[in-house]
Design an enzyme around this catalytic site. Structure first.
Site, PDB file in Angstrom:
ATOM      1  N   ASP A  67     -22.715 -54.395  23.706  1.00  0.00           N
ATOM      2  CA  ASP A  67     -23.083 -55.408  24.699  1.00  0.00           C
ATOM      3  C   ASP A  67     -22.431 -55.118  26.048  1.00  0.00           C
ATOM      4  O   ASP A  67     -21.598 -54.218  26.166  1.00  0.00           O
ATOM      5  CB  ASP A  67     -22.720 -56.824  24.210  1.00  0.00           C
ATOM      6  CG  ASP A  67     -21.325 -56.906  23.593  1.00  0.00           C
ATOM      7  OD1 ASP A  67     -20.475 -56.045  23.907  1.00  0.00           O
ATOM      8  OD2 ASP A  67     -21.080 -57.835  22.811  1.00  0.00           O
ATOM      9  N   ASN A 137     -16.672 -68.454  17.200  1.00  0.00           N
ATOM     10  CA  ASN A 137     -17.827 -69.268  16.794  1.00  0.00           C
ATOM     11  C   ASN A 137     -18.757 -68.494  15.848  1.00  0.00           C
ATOM     12  O   ASN A 137     -19.883 -68.925  15.604  1.00  0.00           O
ATOM     13  CB  ASN A 137     -18.605 -69.755  18.025  1.00  0.00           C
ATOM     14  CG  ASN A 137     -19.202 -68.612  18.829  1.00  0.00           C
ATOM     15  OD1 ASN A 137     -19.010 -67.445  18.507  1.00  0.00           O
ATOM     16  ND2 ASN A 137     -19.930 -68.944  19.890  1.00  0.00           N
ATOM     17  N   HIS A 139     -19.962 -65.430  16.392  1.00  0.00           N
ATOM     18  CA  HIS A 139     -20.918 -64.515  17.014  1.00  0.00           C
ATOM     19  C   HIS A 139     -20.567 -63.054  16.706  1.00  0.00           C
ATOM     20  O   HIS A 139     -19.416 -62.720  16.425  1.00  0.00           O
ATOM     21  CB  HIS A 139     -21.080 -64.779  18.525  1.00  0.00           C
ATOM     22  CG  HIS A 139     -19.983 -64.304  19.426  1.00  0.00           C
ATOM     23  ND1 HIS A 139     -19.691 -64.941  20.625  1.00  0.00           N
ATOM     24  CD2 HIS A 139     -19.117 -63.271  19.360  1.00  0.00           C
ATOM     25  CE1 HIS A 139     -18.718 -64.300  21.235  1.00  0.00           C
ATOM     26  NE2 HIS A 139     -18.348 -63.284  20.485  1.00  0.00           N
ATOM     27  N   GLU A 144     -25.003 -65.268  19.864  1.00  0.00           N
ATOM     28  CA  GLU A 144     -24.370 -66.569  19.677  1.00  0.00           C
ATOM     29  C   GLU A 144     -25.072 -67.339  18.549  1.00  0.00           C
ATOM     30  O   GLU A 144     -26.183 -66.972  18.143  1.00  0.00           O
ATOM     31  CB  GLU A 144     -24.461 -67.375  20.991  1.00  0.00           C
ATOM     32  CG  GLU A 144     -23.809 -66.693  22.204  1.00  0.00           C
ATOM     33  CD  GLU A 144     -22.272 -66.754  22.182  1.00  0.00           C
ATOM     34  OE1 GLU A 144     -21.664 -67.013  21.129  1.00  0.00           O
ATOM     35  OE2 GLU A 144     -21.686 -66.520  23.264  1.00  0.00           O
TER      36      GLU A 144
HETATM   37  C1  GLP Z   1     -16.694 -60.702  22.927  1.00  0.00           C
HETATM   38  C2  GLP Z   1     -17.471 -59.454  22.554  1.00  0.00           C
HETATM   39  C3  GLP Z   1     -17.631 -59.377  21.067  1.00  0.00           C
HETATM   40  C4  GLP Z   1     -16.276 -59.487  20.424  1.00  0.00           C
HETATM   41  C5  GLP Z   1     -15.676 -60.829  20.743  1.00  0.00           C
HETATM   42  C6  GLP Z   1     -14.318 -61.048  20.119  1.00  0.00           C
HETATM   43  O1  GLP Z   1     -17.473 -61.831  22.790  1.00  0.00           O
HETATM   44  N1  GLP Z   1     -18.757 -59.380  23.154  1.00  0.00           N
HETATM   45  O2  GLP Z   1     -18.264 -58.164  20.744  1.00  0.00           O
HETATM   46  O3  GLP Z   1     -16.374 -59.337  19.037  1.00  0.00           O
HETATM   47  O4  GLP Z   1     -15.546 -60.893  22.146  1.00  0.00           O
HETATM   48  O5  GLP Z   1     -13.346 -60.522  20.950  1.00  0.00           O
HETATM   49  P1  GLP Z   1     -11.839 -60.378  20.563  1.00  0.00           P
HETATM   50  O6  GLP Z   1     -11.763 -59.185  19.674  1.00  0.00           O
HETATM   51  O7  GLP Z   1     -11.138 -60.172  21.875  1.00  0.00           O
HETATM   52  O8  GLP Z   1     -11.422 -61.611  19.871  1.00  0.00           O
END
Ligand code: GLP
Length: 241
Positions: A67, A137, A139, A144
């Site tokens: 992403d 959440n 995702h 989402e």
């Molecule tokens: C963002 C990214 C996700 C990732 C999520 C969790 O939303 N787009 O791909 O999994 O953050 O991030 P973190 O690993 O910092 O908790």
């Protein structure tokens, strides 16, 4: 889904990197799906160490990131392009032309970029091993809650909680993106193998729901249970108690 629980984040990172390294050694021209966020940072550090100390070779590896924020050009310091360069690509022998990240530059035709990106993944022969984190959440990538399990690469509006979480990475709260380009849940499920990583108590509830709730679009990560080759690596901190 196979679940491996490690005592701590460091072991999670080492196990994840060991799995990725084995996959690269078995198929040197492997196509990887790569995540951003805090969770995979230790894995990237360990892969860099293995490149340096154990000659792990990335010269034929192809990568597709999951992403990118919409509205941030690749040279924006908070873009996922910048993250990947700083945290990984600049430290291993990967060829720039083999790395792919959606382009969220302002002024670009984002829908055309999504179609191009999905076609590029398909044209590469598909993702062999996709590594993914999980949002609080539930995702995955930026899919989402409510995302269709048949979704492909597309523009999405970020959930309020996701924008809140992103604030820590944006100094002065300036211009935090509210939308993104993400590969879809179907794109993720099309990968041959998936590695899910989760660390931190803030993920415990999402992990529990992913593993035990009915499979449903309200918990995007639960879609991973529809895939026959998924390994989840969690550390103790991400386990519900
Ligand atoms: C963002 C990214 C996700 C990732 C999520 C969790 O939303 N787009 O791909 O999994 O953050 O991030 P973190 O690993 O910092 O908790």
């Amino acid at each position: 889904m196979r679940v491996l629980v490690t005592p701590d984040y460091r072991t999670l990172s080492e196990e994840a990197a060991a799995l990725v390294a084995r996959a690269i050694r078995a198929k040197p021209d492997i196509t990887l799906g790569l995540p951003t966020g805090n969770t995979p940072l230790g894995m990237y550090e360990e892969l860099i160490r293995r490149h340096r100390d154990e000659s792990l070779d990335f010269s034929r590896v192809q990568t597709f990131n999951l992403d990118e924020y919409l509205g941030l050009a690749p040279d924006h310091p908070q873009s996922y392009h910048a993250y990947m360069r700083d945290r990984f690509f600049d430290h291993v022998n990967i060829a720039a032309e083999n790395t792919h990240i959606p382009d969220g530059s302002p002024g670009r035709d984002a829908d055309a970029e999504c179609r191009r990106y999905e076609d590029a993944i398909r044209g590469s022969g598909g993702i062999d091993l996709l590594i993914v984190g999980i949002g609080a959440n539930g995702h995955i990538a930026f899919n989402e809650p409510g995302s269709s399990f048949e979704s492909h690469t597309r523009v999405v509006t970020l959930a309020t909680q996701t924008i809140e979480n992103a604030k820590r990475h944006f100094p002065n709260d300036a211009n935090i993106p509210t939308s993104a380009i993400t590969i879809g849940i179907r794109t993720i499920l099309n990968a041959r193998r998936i590695l899910l990583l989760a660390s931190d108590p803030s993920k415990a509830e999402a992990v529990e729901r992913t593993l035990r709730d009915p499979i449903s679009e309200s918990v995007p990560a639960s879609a991973l249970r529809l895939h026959s080759d998924v390994i989840a690596i969690l550390d103790e901190s991400a386990r519900q108690r």
